[in-house]
Design an enzyme around this catalytic site. Structure first.
Site, mmCIF file in Angstrom:
data_model
loop_
_atom_site.group_PDB
_atom_site.id
_atom_site.type_symbol
_atom_site.label_atom_id
_atom_site.label_comp_id
_atom_site.label_asym_id
_atom_site.label_seq_id
_atom_site.Cartn_x
_atom_site.Cartn_y
_atom_site.Cartn_z
ATOM 1 N N MET A 226 0.866 -1.180 0.000
ATOM 2 C CA MET A 226 0.000 0.000 0.000
ATOM 3 C C MET A 226 0.900 1.226 0.000
ATOM 4 O O MET A 226 1.724 1.388 0.887
ATOM 5 C CB MET A 226 -0.916 0.006 1.211
ATOM 6 C CG MET A 226 -1.988 -1.040 1.181
ATOM 7 S SD MET A 226 -3.102 -0.809 2.585
ATOM 8 C CE MET A 226 -4.281 -2.097 2.258
ATOM 9 N N GLU A 227 0.735 2.051 -1.018
ATOM 10 C CA GLU A 227 1.597 3.216 -1.174
ATOM 11 C C GLU A 227 0.760 4.483 -1.174
ATOM 12 O O GLU A 227 -0.458 4.434 -1.312
ATOM 13 C CB GLU A 227 2.376 3.093 -2.485
ATOM 14 C CG GLU A 227 3.242 1.857 -2.529
ATOM 15 C CD GLU A 227 4.058 1.736 -3.790
ATOM 16 O OE1 GLU A 227 4.437 2.776 -4.377
ATOM 17 O OE2 GLU A 227 4.337 0.600 -4.199
#
Length: 185
Positions: free
Chosen positions: A51-52
């Site tokens: 998750m960025e």
């Protein structure tokens, strides 16, 4: 298995999707149970959470998600790794780096996949995808922030950038394209 929030219409939408998952105990629990079901159905050995571009306000909730996910899937005999932006602690750090608490994530996960690539990128001047000095600085940063050496996994680029210095832009080049250029020239 890899889970990420990157391929939505916009980066902002991916950020909001992650925030919705991280919002509270109930949404995290549903997310974790869905992941466990998928992992068991397809007999995955583990999961990588990538998750960025999170909201900075989701930093602690993200660490909590990794703790809860690890607690659940480690009981199933599976591993959890977390992709984190390369951080050097200086101006060369990825701008998304502050969103990730290396120390907590190292405690809660089985490994940190440090994305040691795109040091130069389409928004910077040309250069190596990941210089040795920069890569070593990311490792030193992780060690300084209590990441055990056994939990450091380095992401290595299987691609490159082809810079047009006249036009001032960069084109993504796959490994196959790069090998074609190498053979040609």
């Amino acid at each position: 298995m890899v889970v990420h929030n990157l391929f939505y219409e916009t980066l902002e939408k991916g950020k909001q999707v992650a925030s919705n998952v991280l919002a509270n105990d109930k949404t995290r629990d549903v997310f974790i149970q869905n992941l466990r079901n998928e992992m068991n159905q397809f007999k995955y050995d583990g999961i990588n959470i990538d998750m960025e571009n999170l909201y900075l306000t989701d930093r602690d909730s993200f660490s909590q998600l990794i703790k809860e996910l690890s607690d659940a899937v480690n009981r199933d005999g599976k591993v959890v790794t977390v992709s984190v932006p390369a951080n050097t602690g200086d101006s060369r750090a990825n701008p998304w780096s502050p969103w990730f608490d290396y120390e907590k994530l190292a405690i809660f996960s089985d490994g940190l996949m440090i994305m040691t690539y795109d040091e130069p990128n389409p928004r910077t001047k040309p250069g190596s995808t990941a210089s040795v000095d920069w890569t070593e600085a990311t490792i030193r940063y992780a060690l300084k922030h209590e990441v055990p050496p056994s939990k450091i996994l380095l992401g290595i680029a299987g691609y490159g950038w082809d810079w047009d210095t006249t036009a001032g832009d960069a084109k993504y080049s796959s490994y196959e394209e790069l090998m074609g250029q190498k053979a040609k020239y």
